[in-house]
Design an enzyme around this catalytic site. Structure first.
Site, PDB file in Angstrom:
ATOM      1  N   LYS A   1       1.947   9.368  -6.046  1.00  0.00           N
ATOM      2  CA  LYS A   1       0.232  10.154  -7.279  1.00  0.00           C
ATOM      3  C   LYS A   1       0.515  11.212  -7.046  1.00  0.00           C
ATOM      4  CE  LYS A   1      -3.085  10.872  -3.748  1.00  0.00           C
ATOM      5  NZ  LYS A   1      -3.645  10.451  -2.421  1.00  0.00           N
TER       6      LYS A   1
ATOM      7  N   ARG B   1     -14.850   9.429   2.707  1.00  0.00           N
ATOM      8  CA  ARG B   1     -14.284   8.789   1.155  1.00  0.00           C
ATOM      9  C   ARG B   1     -14.282   7.639   1.162  1.00  0.00           C
ATOM     10  NH1 ARG B   1      -8.299  10.370  -1.396  1.00  0.00           N
ATOM     11  NH2 ARG B   1      -8.279   9.070   0.067  1.00  0.00           N
TER      12      ARG B   1
END
Ligand SMILES: *Cc1c(COP(=O)(O)O)cnc(C)c1O
Length: 386
Positions: free
Chosen positions: A35, A130
């Site tokens: 990413k 998260r």
């Protein structure tokens, strides 16, 4: 051409194979996380050539891009998909990470529609806050998921040091290990992936006596920048300079150090304050926050970044003799790398190709950007400047 990012493929290959060796020695396999390099297919191919066989990205567009470039790997979607993305998940990801039953139900229905199976890794919350299923809910979650057709649970995982800065400690790794044993025993399930975290797991790995059931890590930063992300200390034997950002001086003048006139907000709504240091040699680079996260750049020479707007970056040129047309080189932190690789305004230049026969899979117009860049001196001479 500037701005550009110079990408040393040989250094990335070196880091990838070193990390594979290091973690492999204790039975931990690696997913190469793409990413931060925006699913760049040249880099993805280097990872595969280095022995990595799983590529993980949080964007389906990037998985698609790598598949379309003909890269052969197992593709993993790193992020819990949105309901609107489920069709693409089934198409482009072999495995996806998940935390919501409603999303998995939708994945199940879609997998059935296409008469296929989809594999998932369940992410467990371990304190970083998260993504993740609360540990107390995991058993119930597994039970319900196992009833869904077309879906196969192939692992559990956890994230650390992403939002809360919580470290993957020995204790947390033991808890995740234990949880994997409980699930395997209680549901007669085999979990090929017990994914303990990311580059932040390096210190745990280096100091632990036993990795327990942890057999997988998802690595981005340590492959590309050669450091662990908790203290940003270089990992022995790795290159920390595989990427270099290059920009160009477009103005160099002696000017005051303190803005003068009545003041209001700057380009980004701040009220900046400046010290009056008298006149200074100031330089302007033709890049700004539209190109790169300027705060994540560190110059290789002794100049100071004073600030930036969308398309200008201001430098205190100090004792350097930089002039218009000179290039300034910077190392990048994670945020700067992410932004530069994602920006269409920053050209990508490849160095250290592993072999001459290495096929360049980019479209022709991108290849042309790789032409040798004329030295600044040549540009100046060409324009009749000294
Ligand atoms: C980004 C990401 C990683 C990679 O983290 P690095 O610190 O770059 O190694 C791993 N797992 C998940 C879920 C991620 O989102």
């Amino acid at each position: 051409m500037t701005p550009r990012i110079e990408i040393n493929l040989a250094k990335i290959a070196h880091n990838a194979s070193k990390l594979l060796q290091l973690f492999g020695a204790k039975g931990i396999d690696i997913m190469g996380v793409t990413k931060v390099v925006c699913g760049n297919s040249m880099i993805a191919e280097v990872l595969i050539d280095s022995g990595i066989h799983m590529l993980a990205d949080s964007k389906l567009e990037n998985l698609k891009k790598m598949r379309d470039a003909g890269i052969h790997a197992q593709f993993i979607l790193l992020r819990t998909p949105g309901l609107s993305e489920v069709e693409s998940v089934i198409r482009y990801a072999d495995i996806s990470m998940n935390t919501e039953l409603s999303t998995i139900q939708c994945l199940s229905a879609t997998a059935m529609k296409y008469d296929t199976q989809h594999q998932i890794i369940l992410m467990v919350e371990m304190g970083d806050l998260r993504e993740g299923i609360m540990p107390a809910d995991v058993k119930g979650f597994v039970r319900e998921t196992m009833m869904l057709p077309g879906i196969q649970i192939v692992g559990i995982g956890a994230s650390f040091a992403c939002f809360g800065g919580v470290m993957p400690s020995e204790k947390k790794m033991k808890q995740l290990s234990l949880l994997s044993s409980i699930i395997e025993t209680e549901f007669s399930l085999s979990l090929p992936y017990v994914s303990g975290g990311n580059s932040a797991n390096y210190n745990w790995f280096a100091s632990t006596e036993s990795v327990g059931n942890i057999n997988n890590l998802r690595l981005g930063e340590s492959i590309y920048l050669g450091c662990e992300p908790l203290e940003r200390i270089p990992i022995p034997g790795l290159y920390t300079d595989a990427f270099t950002f290059v920009s160009e001086v477009i103005e160099a003048k002696l000017k005051p150090s303190k803005p003068y006139g009545e003041t209001g907000q700057d380009a980004f709504g701040n009220h900046p304050r400046f010290m009056d240091k008298g006149y200074m040699r100031r330089g302007i680079l033709g890049v700004g926050s539209q190109d790169v996260l300027v705060a994540g750049l560190s110059p290789e020479i002794d100049v100071e970044i004073l600030g930036s707007s969308s398309d200008h970056t201001l430098l205190d040129l100090k004792q350097t003799h930089l002039k218009v047309g000179d290039e300034v080189r910077f190392s990048l932190n994670y945020g700067a790398l992410l932004s530069a690789m994602s920006s269409p305004y920053v050209s990508k230049e490849y160095h250290g190709t592993l072999s001459e026969s290495h096929e360049d899979p980019r479209p022709t117009e991108e290849k042309s950007k790789q032409k040798p860049i004329s030295k600044n001196l040549d540009i100046r001479t060409h324009c009749g400047l000294k």
